[in-house]
Design a protein around this motif. Structure first.
Motif, PDB file in Angstrom:
ATOM      1  N   UNK A 289       0.817  -1.209   0.000  1.00 14.57           N
ATOM      2  CA  UNK A 289       0.000   0.000   0.000  1.00 14.57           C
ATOM      3  C   UNK A 289       0.853   1.263   0.000  1.00 14.57           C
ATOM      4  N   UNK A 290       2.133   1.128   0.382  1.00 15.96           N
ATOM      5  CA  UNK A 290       3.005   2.298   0.420  1.00 15.96           C
ATOM      6  C   UNK A 290       3.952   2.338  -0.780  1.00 15.96           C
ATOM      7  N   UNK A 291       3.896   1.323  -1.631  1.00 20.19           N
ATOM      8  CA  UNK A 291       4.835   1.238  -2.739  1.00 20.19           C
ATOM      9  C   UNK A 291       4.378   2.037  -3.944  1.00 20.19           C
ATOM     10  N   UNK A 292       5.361   2.619  -4.649  1.00 24.76           N
ATOM     11  CA  UNK A 292       5.085   3.379  -5.864  1.00 24.76           C
ATOM     12  C   UNK A 292       6.010   2.881  -6.963  1.00 24.76           C
ATOM     13  N   UNK A 293       5.439   2.705  -8.160  1.00 24.40           N
ATOM     14  CA  UNK A 293       6.190   2.292  -9.334  1.00 24.40           C
ATOM     15  C   UNK A 293       6.515   3.547 -10.145  1.00 24.40           C
ATOM     16  N   UNK A 294       7.796   3.770 -10.404  1.00 30.40           N
ATOM     17  CA  UNK A 294       8.233   4.968 -11.114  1.00 30.40           C
ATOM     18  C   UNK A 294       8.958   4.553 -12.389  1.00 30.40           C
TER      19      UNK A 294
END
Length: 342
Positions: A289-294
């Motif tokens: 829930x805290x992960x972001x794909x960049x």
């Protein structure tokens, strides 16, 4: 209706694509673009379907002023307002949580429009809600995912996937290919370019001299040739040395298990993973829930939630918007700004 402040007018525009309308994208977008903290950091404009976003707001019980606009510059950022460039591609009776060719095509169109806005300088970053690859392919758009689609639309030859959490950041040398193919693909030049893209992204995000740890392929970094076929010495070490020669603070190859532990306690700003699961596993253990794909290497930064369309919970008002909020935060933090324009 209150007017925007001068400070607000300096914030970057972020195109927020709605993703697959049958999934949880609309439900995580509405609360995220209304988040007070996000509105202090950027000016989000949704590229999607007005009707679907209003349906999502109704499901969530959010009293939002969701309005269609023609152009990015027409957007107004006042409390409770959601600005949408409405492509009107979805039927009113589109079912939540079911595969839809129409939703797959619409997801492609949202990305296409966002890419055009980015390439013409109308937006300074792109933030994407999840699409469904099966629906995308059923609509005739044969791409492995967002990353490859955006690279094609922007004419970018090579990009890298970076995963960011509050605890660690990871950039990948290879992603959506089999492990044996990944090992064959890895070479010193690719390692060097990946390190450089990660370095440039972190400098853009305000880390002036990031410390970068580079993973080995084999256990114990090959144990001086005891494990593997010498991949560390042949494929990774020369790439690290080339990056160091550019002035980048890179170290490796290091045993992956040790490196992720050290990065998790703050010794490294970025980990360079050699293949998909080497990087994704530790990130997802820390909390999806805290992960972001960049995506780094595109003309503008692109961020995304690090979860899928979640058809099983779509339309049930239980989707967690925290990853979308974090994705918007990262997009704002890493967005192109006038002082950085080329």
């Amino acid at each position: 209706m209150t007017e925007e402040t001068n400070e607000n007018l300096t914030l970057p525009y972020v195109a927020v694509t709605m993703g697959d309308g049958a999934g949880i994208g609309p439900e995580v977008i509405v609360p995220a673009v209304l988040d007070h903290g996000i509105l202090q950091e950027c000016r989000p404009v949704v590229i999607g379907d007005l009707l679907r976003l209003r349906q999502a707001a109704d499901i969530l019980g959010i009293d939002a002023d969701i309005q269609a606009i023609e152009n990015v510059e027409d957007a107004e950022f006042t409390p409770g307002r959601v600005n949408v460039i409405d492509l009107a591609l979805l039927p009113e009776d589109l079912k939540w949580g079911q595969l839809s060719l129409l939703a797959g095509h619409a997801a492609y169109e949202y990305i296409r429009v966002a890419s055009e806005l980015a390439m013409t300088g109308k937006v300074q970053a792109i933030c994407t809600a999840p699409l469904n690859k099966e629906a995308l392919h059923a609509a005739g758009h044969i791409y492995p995912g967002h990353t490859e689609l955006l690279a094609s639309l922007t004419g970018t030859e090579e990009v890298s996937m970076m995963l960011s959490t509050p605890k660690i950041r990871v950039i990948h040398v290879t992603t959506h290919i089999g492990l044996a193919d990944a090992i064959r693909k890895i070479n010193p030049d690719l390692v060097q370019r990946t390190i450089r893209r990660g370095y440039e992204a972190l400098v853009r995000a305000g880390i002036p001299n990031p410390k970068i740890g580079v993973c080995a392929i084999n256990p114990h970094a090959g144990e001086n040739g005891l494990f593997g076929q010498g991949e560390e010495a042949e494929k990774i070490e020369p790439g690290v040395q080339a990056a160091q020669a550019e002035g980048i603070n890179a170290v490796g190859p290091l045993p992956a298990d040790t490196l992720f532990f050290l990065a998790g306690r703050g010794d490294y700003d970025l980990v360079v993973a050699m293949y998909h699961d080497q990087g994704h596993g530790p990130v997802k253990v820390l909390g999806i829930e805290a992960g972001v794909n960049i995506t780094v290497g595109l003309p503008v930064i692109r961020t995304s939630v690090d979860h899928g369309t979640a058809f099983d919970i779509a339309g049930k008002a239980i989707a967690d918007s925290r990853s979308m909020v974090e994705a918007l935060h990262q997009a704002a933090e890493m967005a192109t700004r006038p002082s950085m324009a080329r």
